[in-house]
Design a protein around this motif. Structure first.
Motif, PDB file in Angstrom:
ATOM      1  N   ASP A  94       0.838  -1.204   0.000  1.00  6.59           N
ATOM      2  CA  ASP A  94       0.000   0.000   0.000  1.00  6.59           C
ATOM      3  C   ASP A  94       0.875   1.257   0.000  1.00  6.59           C
ATOM      4  O   ASP A  94       0.770   2.107   0.886  1.00  6.59           O
ATOM      5  N   PRO A  95       1.767   1.399  -1.024  1.00  7.16           N
ATOM      6  CA  PRO A  95       2.665   2.557  -1.032  1.00  7.16           C
ATOM      7  C   PRO A  95       1.939   3.900  -1.176  1.00  7.16           C
ATOM      8  O   PRO A  95       2.476   4.929  -0.761  1.00  7.16           O
ATOM      9  N   GLU A  96       0.737   3.883  -1.724  1.00  7.97           N
ATOM     10  CA  GLU A  96      -0.032   5.129  -1.838  1.00  7.97           C
ATOM     11  C   GLU A  96      -0.919   5.357  -0.610  1.00  7.97           C
ATOM     12  O   GLU A  96      -1.664   6.329  -0.547  1.00  7.97           O
ATOM     13  N   ARG A  97      -0.851   4.441   0.345  1.00  6.13           N
ATOM     14  CA  ARG A  97      -1.531   4.525   1.648  1.00  6.13           C
ATOM     15  C   ARG A  97      -3.061   4.613   1.531  1.00  6.13           C
ATOM     16  O   ARG A  97      -3.717   5.236   2.365  1.00  6.13           O
ATOM     17  N   LYS A  98      -3.637   3.941   0.547  1.00  2.65           N
ATOM     18  CA  LYS A  98      -5.094   3.963   0.376  1.00  2.65           C
ATOM     19  C   LYS A  98      -5.800   3.318   1.575  1.00  2.65           C
ATOM     20  O   LYS A  98      -6.668   3.932   2.199  1.00  2.65           O
ATOM     21  N   ALA A  99      -5.463   2.082   1.898  1.00  2.00           N
ATOM     22  CA  ALA A  99      -6.071   1.410   3.050  1.00  2.00           C
ATOM     23  C   ALA A  99      -5.536   1.987   4.356  1.00  2.00           C
ATOM     24  O   ALA A  99      -6.281   2.148   5.328  1.00  2.00           O
ATOM     25  N   ILE A 100      -4.258   2.295   4.376  1.00  6.38           N
ATOM     26  CA  ILE A 100      -3.623   2.828   5.592  1.00  6.38           C
ATOM     27  C   ILE A 100      -4.346   4.093   6.048  1.00  6.38           C
ATOM     28  O   ILE A 100      -4.663   4.245   7.230  1.00  6.38           O
ATOM     29  N   GLU A 101      -4.613   4.994   5.128  1.00 11.03           N
ATOM     30  CA  GLU A 101      -5.308   6.231   5.498  1.00 11.03           C
ATOM     31  C   GLU A 101      -6.796   5.989   5.736  1.00 11.03           C
ATOM     32  O   GLU A 101      -7.378   6.582   6.647  1.00 11.03           O
ATOM     33  N   ALA A 102      -7.423   5.110   4.951  1.00  5.97           N
ATOM     34  CA  ALA A 102      -8.849   4.816   5.150  1.00  5.97           C
ATOM     35  C   ALA A 102      -9.106   4.220   6.534  1.00  5.97           C
ATOM     36  O   ALA A 102     -10.138   4.486   7.151  1.00  5.97           O
ATOM     37  N   PHE A 103      -8.151   3.434   7.036  1.00  7.13           N
ATOM     38  CA  PHE A 103      -8.289   2.840   8.365  1.00  7.13           C
ATOM     39  C   PHE A 103      -7.776   3.765   9.472  1.00  7.13           C
ATOM     40  O   PHE A 103      -7.834   3.422  10.646  1.00  7.13           O
ATOM     41  N   GLY A 104      -7.265   4.932   9.102  1.00  4.01           N
ATOM     42  CA  GLY A 104      -6.878   5.940  10.082  1.00  4.01           C
ATOM     43  C   GLY A 104      -5.606   5.640  10.847  1.00  4.01           C
ATOM     44  O   GLY A 104      -5.430   6.135  11.959  1.00  4.01           O
ATOM     45  N   VAL A 105      -4.695   4.865  10.259  1.00  2.00           N
ATOM     46  CA  VAL A 105      -3.475   4.505  10.995  1.00  2.00           C
ATOM     47  C   VAL A 105      -2.250   5.307  10.544  1.00  2.00           C
ATOM     48  O   VAL A 105      -1.150   5.084  11.044  1.00  2.00           O
ATOM     49  N   TRP A 106      -2.421   6.251   9.615  1.00  2.00           N
ATOM     50  CA  TRP A 106      -1.350   7.172   9.232  1.00  2.00           C
ATOM     51  C   TRP A 106      -1.541   8.416  10.083  1.00  2.00           C
ATOM     52  O   TRP A 106      -2.483   9.175   9.898  1.00  2.00           O
ATOM     53  N   GLN A 107      -0.667   8.584  11.066  1.00  2.00           N
ATOM     54  CA  GLN A 107      -0.881   9.614  12.085  1.00  2.00           C
ATOM     55  C   GLN A 107       0.421  10.323  12.438  1.00  2.00           C
ATOM     56  O   GLN A 107       1.512   9.847  12.110  1.00  2.00           O
ATOM     57  N   LEU A 108       0.271  11.411  13.164  1.00  2.00           N
ATOM     58  CA  LEU A 108       1.428  12.138  13.685  1.00  2.00           C
ATOM     59  C   LEU A 108       2.058  11.306  14.792  1.00  2.00           C
ATOM     60  O   LEU A 108       1.376  10.857  15.712  1.00  2.00           O
ATOM     61  N   LYS A 109       3.360  11.080  14.665  1.00  2.79           N
ATOM     62  CA  LYS A 109       4.092  10.292  15.654  1.00  2.79           C
ATOM     63  C   LYS A 109       5.209  11.160  16.230  1.00  2.79           C
ATOM     64  O   LYS A 109       5.608  12.151  15.631  1.00  2.79           O
ATOM     65  N   LYS A 110       5.708  10.740  17.373  1.00  9.46           N
ATOM     66  CA  LYS A 110       6.796  11.470  18.019  1.00  9.46           C
ATOM     67  C   LYS A 110       7.862  10.467  18.438  1.00  9.46           C
ATOM     68  O   LYS A 110       7.553   9.440  19.047  1.00  9.46           O
ATOM     69  N   LEU A 111       9.107  10.757  18.077  1.00 11.64           N
ATOM     70  CA  LEU A 111      10.226   9.897  18.434  1.00 11.64           C
ATOM     71  C   LEU A 111      11.424  10.776  18.752  1.00 11.64           C
ATOM     72  O   LEU A 111      11.839  11.590  17.916  1.00 11.64           O
ATOM     73  N   TYR A 112      11.951  10.627  19.935  1.00 12.17           N
ATOM     74  CA  TYR A 112      13.110  11.420  20.380  1.00 12.17           C
ATOM     75  C   TYR A 112      12.872  12.916  20.202  1.00 12.17           C
ATOM     76  O   TYR A 112      13.753  13.651  19.774  1.00 12.17           O
ATOM     77  N   GLY A 113      11.657  13.352  20.491  1.00 13.81           N
ATOM     78  CA  GLY A 113      11.306  14.758  20.420  1.00 13.81           C
ATOM     79  C   GLY A 113      10.993  15.273  19.020  1.00 13.81           C
ATOM     80  O   GLY A 113      10.649  16.430  18.847  1.00 13.81           O
ATOM     81  N   ARG A 114      11.112  14.419  18.028  1.00  9.59           N
ATOM     82  CA  ARG A 114      10.840  14.811  16.649  1.00  9.59           C
ATOM     83  C   ARG A 114       9.453  14.315  16.252  1.00  9.59           C
ATOM     84  O   ARG A 114       9.103  13.179  16.520  1.00  9.59           O
ATOM     85  N   GLU A 115       8.674  15.180  15.613  1.00  6.38           N
ATOM     86  CA  GLU A 115       7.338  14.797  15.157  1.00  6.38           C
ATOM     87  C   GLU A 115       7.361  14.526  13.656  1.00  6.38           C
ATOM     88  O   GLU A 115       8.047  15.235  12.907  1.00  6.38           O
ATOM     89  N   PHE A 116       6.632  13.511  13.235  1.00  8.79           N
ATOM     90  CA  PHE A 116       6.570  13.143  11.826  1.00  8.79           C
ATOM     91  C   PHE A 116       5.323  12.300  11.604  1.00  8.79           C
ATOM     92  O   PHE A 116       4.766  11.727  12.537  1.00  8.79           O
ATOM     93  N   MET A 117       4.907  12.220  10.355  1.00 10.28           N
ATOM     94  CA  MET A 117       3.772  11.375  10.001  1.00 10.28           C
ATOM     95  C   MET A 117       4.280   9.959   9.753  1.00 10.28           C
ATOM     96  O   MET A 117       5.335   9.770   9.145  1.00 10.28           O
ATOM     97  N   GLY A 118       3.524   8.979  10.224  1.00 13.97           N
ATOM     98  CA  GLY A 118       3.922   7.596  10.038  1.00 13.97           C
ATOM     99  C   GLY A 118       2.791   6.651  10.371  1.00 13.97           C
ATOM    100  O   GLY A 118       1.724   7.061  10.850  1.00 13.97           O
ATOM    101  N   LEU A 119       3.036   5.389  10.121  1.00 10.46           N
ATOM    102  CA  LEU A 119       2.035   4.365  10.375  1.00 10.46           C
ATOM    103  C   LEU A 119       2.075   3.959  11.849  1.00 10.46           C
ATOM    104  O   LEU A 119       3.143   3.617  12.360  1.00 10.46           O
TER     105      LEU A 119
END
Length: 159
Positions: A94-119
């Protein structure tokens, strides 16, 4: 967390499987489907998660469930990943994130103080009528596959 809740109709999609065929969620009506969304092929936690689901694949099948992994990786990556680790679970690209986004699992994440979008690693049980029966975010990778099998058993016992 995903916007989907138990009782919601699961978003339909058609996407390619690593064996070259297509998977359409709505064509699975009549049996439960367990979808597990994971971030990336061949990364530490994803290897562990896919190995655990593969080890339990026959048990999911014995319960009549279709078990499928989904990530934003492409087909070539999935094929190499399955071969390298001898994985038993079919993987959806799902490289275009069709199901990933439809299921709402592509979200803002935080790692080591850095924010980014990810699954956000999340699994769903979809009932035989195509409705979301259970949503479980994998807060701990180890044991997540077994937790999903227990959730499937619990869901089946209520049905």
């Amino acid at each position: 967390m995903t916007h989907l809740q138990p009782g919601d109709i699961a978003p339909d999609f058609t996407l390619p499987l690593d064996d070259g065929t297509n998977f359409t969620l709505s064509q699975q009506l009549g049996r439960p489907v367990v979808l597990f969304f994971y971030p990336q092929d061949d990364s530490g936690g994803c290897v562990d998660e896919n190995r655990e689901f593969s080890a339990l694949a026959a048990e999911f099948g014995d319960r009549g469930a279709v078990l499928i992994g989904i990530s934003p990786d492409d087909l070539d990556s999935h094929q190499a990943f399955r071969r390298k680790y001898g994985l038993a679970v079919p993987l959806i690209a799902d490289p275009e994130r069709k199901a990933i986004e439809a299921f709402g699992v592509w979200q803002l994440k935080k790692l080591y103080g850095r924010e980014f979008m990810g699954l956000v690693r999340t699994s769903f049980i979809i009932d035989a009528e195509g409705r979301i029966a259970k949503v479980i975010r994998a807060t701990r990778i180890k044991g997540h596959a077994a937790k999903m099998l227990e959730a499937l058993d619990s869901f089946r016992a209520k049905g």
